[in-house]
Design a protein around this motif. Structure first.
Motif, mmCIF file in Angstrom:
data_model
loop_
_atom_site.group_PDB
_atom_site.id
_atom_site.type_symbol
_atom_site.label_atom_id
_atom_site.label_comp_id
_atom_site.label_asym_id
_atom_site.label_seq_id
_atom_site.Cartn_x
_atom_site.Cartn_y
_atom_site.Cartn_z
ATOM 1 N N ASP A 74 56.325 48.814 -3.358
ATOM 2 C CA ASP A 74 55.536 49.327 -2.300
ATOM 3 C C ASP A 74 55.917 50.206 -1.385
ATOM 4 O O ASP A 74 56.061 49.648 -0.210
ATOM 5 C CB ASP A 74 54.752 47.856 -1.739
ATOM 6 N N PRO A 75 56.298 51.431 -1.797
ATOM 7 C CA PRO A 75 56.771 52.388 -0.890
ATOM 8 C C PRO A 75 55.815 52.650 0.494
ATOM 9 O O PRO A 75 56.574 52.674 1.645
ATOM 10 C CB PRO A 75 56.808 53.674 -1.631
ATOM 11 N N GLU A 76 54.683 52.427 0.484
ATOM 12 C CA GLU A 76 53.713 52.772 1.486
ATOM 13 C C GLU A 76 53.817 51.564 2.458
ATOM 14 O O GLU A 76 54.146 51.780 3.742
ATOM 15 C CB GLU A 76 52.241 52.629 1.067
ATOM 16 N N LYS A 77 53.904 50.405 2.154
ATOM 17 C CA LYS A 77 54.135 49.256 3.101
ATOM 18 C C LYS A 77 55.559 49.415 3.790
ATOM 19 O O LYS A 77 55.753 49.176 4.806
ATOM 20 C CB LYS A 77 54.100 47.844 2.290
ATOM 21 N N PHE B 105 62.883 53.523 0.434
ATOM 22 C CA PHE B 105 61.396 53.686 0.071
ATOM 23 C C PHE B 105 60.999 54.116 -1.145
ATOM 24 O O PHE B 105 60.133 53.775 -1.572
ATOM 25 C CB PHE B 105 60.985 54.696 1.353
ATOM 26 N N LYS B 106 61.564 55.235 -1.738
ATOM 27 C CA LYS B 106 61.101 55.541 -2.880
ATOM 28 C C LYS B 106 61.447 54.559 -4.169
ATOM 29 O O LYS B 106 60.646 54.459 -5.118
ATOM 30 C CB LYS B 106 62.079 56.804 -3.504
ATOM 31 N N ARG C 16 57.713 51.947 4.156
ATOM 32 C CA ARG C 16 57.529 52.954 5.366
ATOM 33 C C ARG C 16 56.710 52.597 6.442
ATOM 34 O O ARG C 16 57.239 53.027 7.667
ATOM 35 C CB ARG C 16 56.890 54.408 4.604
ATOM 36 N N ARG C 17 55.706 51.999 6.437
ATOM 37 C CA ARG C 17 54.792 51.577 7.485
ATOM 38 C C ARG C 17 55.497 50.683 8.445
ATOM 39 O O ARG C 17 55.629 50.648 9.471
ATOM 40 C CB ARG C 17 53.605 51.074 7.123
ATOM 41 N N LYS D 37 45.259 44.935 -4.830
ATOM 42 C CA LYS D 37 46.610 45.316 -4.597
ATOM 43 C C LYS D 37 47.823 44.391 -4.349
ATOM 44 O O LYS D 37 48.858 44.389 -4.820
ATOM 45 C CB LYS D 37 46.558 46.557 -3.142
ATOM 46 N N THR E 179 43.152 52.708 -8.697
ATOM 47 C CA THR E 179 44.441 52.123 -8.200
ATOM 48 C C THR E 179 45.181 51.289 -9.038
ATOM 49 O O THR E 179 46.408 51.591 -8.953
ATOM 50 C CB THR E 179 43.666 51.191 -6.973
#
Length: 437
Positions: A390-393, A385-386, A395-396, A343, A88
């Protein structure tokens, strides 16, 4: 021409493949980089046995780097879980990992780490000594302590924390000046205990030339550890800390004479108003050697949130002189971090490092921010987002609360300042109440 270390090569005017790579990554002119390495103001930790390494530079004029701590302990000895953290950390582009394993036979994990991780790898050999020899601390000999350093060097470790500054003089200053928290450095406290139990000098100080010979042979960068780093803001910038820092400066010059690269480790817990002065003191007393700090954590009251207290201090520290930030997770002071803690610690520290690079005027640091600002102006969510750290967060969060108008968010809807300014600037009407766009 032959050379022993990156510093030796730089002094001889030899350009190494590691220098070439760092020059490209940092957008720094190669001869300038070589000059800084020769002067000790930049280090390129690159053990000759770390074959998977993609070198990084730490120091003056370079981007602020971050380190991730991991490793097994007696209470949490799941090697597979720690290897998952390694993967990770790689995915999150951490520039360094320190293996702080302190239980059992750690060689297997360390060798796996060296084989799979292409960033800088650090260790603290003192942590490994008790398990390596299966002896109680008091019974370990000076030669055995030096032997652990050589073992880690052979295994391919790029930099090592060596607590050589906690000598008998520093210990005497500590005894005369009581602290709120005594020592909170694990390696430093072990060495202090060894000295007290055996009535002897710190072997890493007394036999520092032997340590240097090992580091020169494998090109290991010494990270001179701060045994006296403050573990409470009440103890910061006290006589023990400053005495040790002065000793580290003396050891730095001795290392450079043997072409061994050096970083200096620093605080610790420290009030905001003391950080800038401490960064300047290190650069002065240690001749501008790169500075590696843990935090600093700026208040003692936030267990569970110390990734935040550390990021606040880290941003200020790096903007005023620190070159390398050791991450702190929400689990600091509470337990061994899990994957999610790691993380969060990485993200918080990367934010601090990037914010400091903007303040320091590092070439290209603002480009990322400018790209994000343009995407926000254009309401280009996919690009936002890109570009997010932290793109994942990101987007969420967006997905969890969908707006009526896809170009806005649920905070402002059609009252979105960006949307409405774009329309006005294009000569269009603003329709807040109507359903049509």
């Amino acid at each position: 021409m032959n050379y022993t270390t990156q510093m030796d090569a730089a002094k001889k005017g030899i350009i190494t493949k590691e220098m070439e790579l760092v020059s490209q990554k940092e957008n720094m002119e190669l001869n300038k980089l070589m000059e800084l390495v020769a002067e000790g103001k930049v280090v390129i930790p690159a053990n000759k046995n770390h074959k998977s390494l993609k070198a990084e530079g730490v120091g003056k004029g370079l981007k602020t780097k971050i380190n991730v701590n991991l490793g097994i302990s007696k209470d949490c000895c799941n090697v597979d879980a720690e290897l998952e953290k390694v993967k990770t950390a790689m995915d999150m582009n951490a520039e360094a990992i320190m293996d702080l394993s302190c239980f059992g036979k750690t060689e297997e994990f360390r060798k796996k780490l060296v084989n799979m991780y292409s960033g800088m790898i650090g260790t603290v050999p003192m942590y490994d000594a008790v398990g390596f020899y299966d002896k109680e601390l008091k019974d370990i000999t000076e030669d055995e302590l030096i032997g652990v350093i050589e073992k880690h060097a052979k295994d391919g470790v790029d930099f090592m924390t060596i607590h050589a500054g906690i000598n008998r003089e520093t210990a005497a200053v500590f005894k005369r000046n009581p602290r709120m928290m005594n020592f909170v450095s694990r390696g430093g406290s072990l060495l202090y205990a060894w000295m007290e139990l055996n009535g002897k000098e710190n072997p890493f100080y007394e036999y520092f030339d032997k340590v240097l010979d090992i580091c020169e042979k494998y090109d290991v960068t010494i990270s001179l550890g701060d045994a006296c780093r403050p573990g409470a803001i009440a103890d910061s910038t006290d006589p023990s800390q400053i005495k040790e820092l002065m000793t580290l400066g003396e050891l730095t010059k001795r290392a450079w004479e043997k072409n061994v690269q050096v970083m200096i480790e620093g605080p610790g817990h420290m009030a905001l108003n003391e950080i800038k002065t401490n960064m300047e003191l290190e650069k002065k007393l240690c001749y501008e050697a790169p500075f590696y700090v843990l935090g600093p954590i700026v208040t003692d009251i936030a267990p569970g949130y110390d990734h935040i207290t550390s990021a606040i201090g880290g941003a200020l520290a790096a903007s005023t002189g620190a070159d390398f930030l050791c991450y702190v997770t929400p689990a600091e002071h509470l337990r061994l971090p899990n994957l999610e803690d790691m993380k969060e610690g990485i993200i918080a520290t990367k934010i601090a490092a990037h914010a400091a690079d903007i303040a320091k005027g590092i070439k290209g640091a603002r480009d990322w921010d400018n790209a994000m600002s343009r995407a926000r102006r254009d309401l280009d969510w996919e690009t936002m987002f890109k570009l997010a750290i932290d793109p994942e967060k990101a987007r969420r969060y967006r997905k969890e609360s969908i707006p009526e108008n896809e170009h806005t968010c649920t905070m402002c809807g059609k009252m979105c300042a960006v949307r409405n300014m774009n329309k006005v600037m294009e000569g269009k009407n603003i329709n807040v109440l109507r359903d049509d766009d």
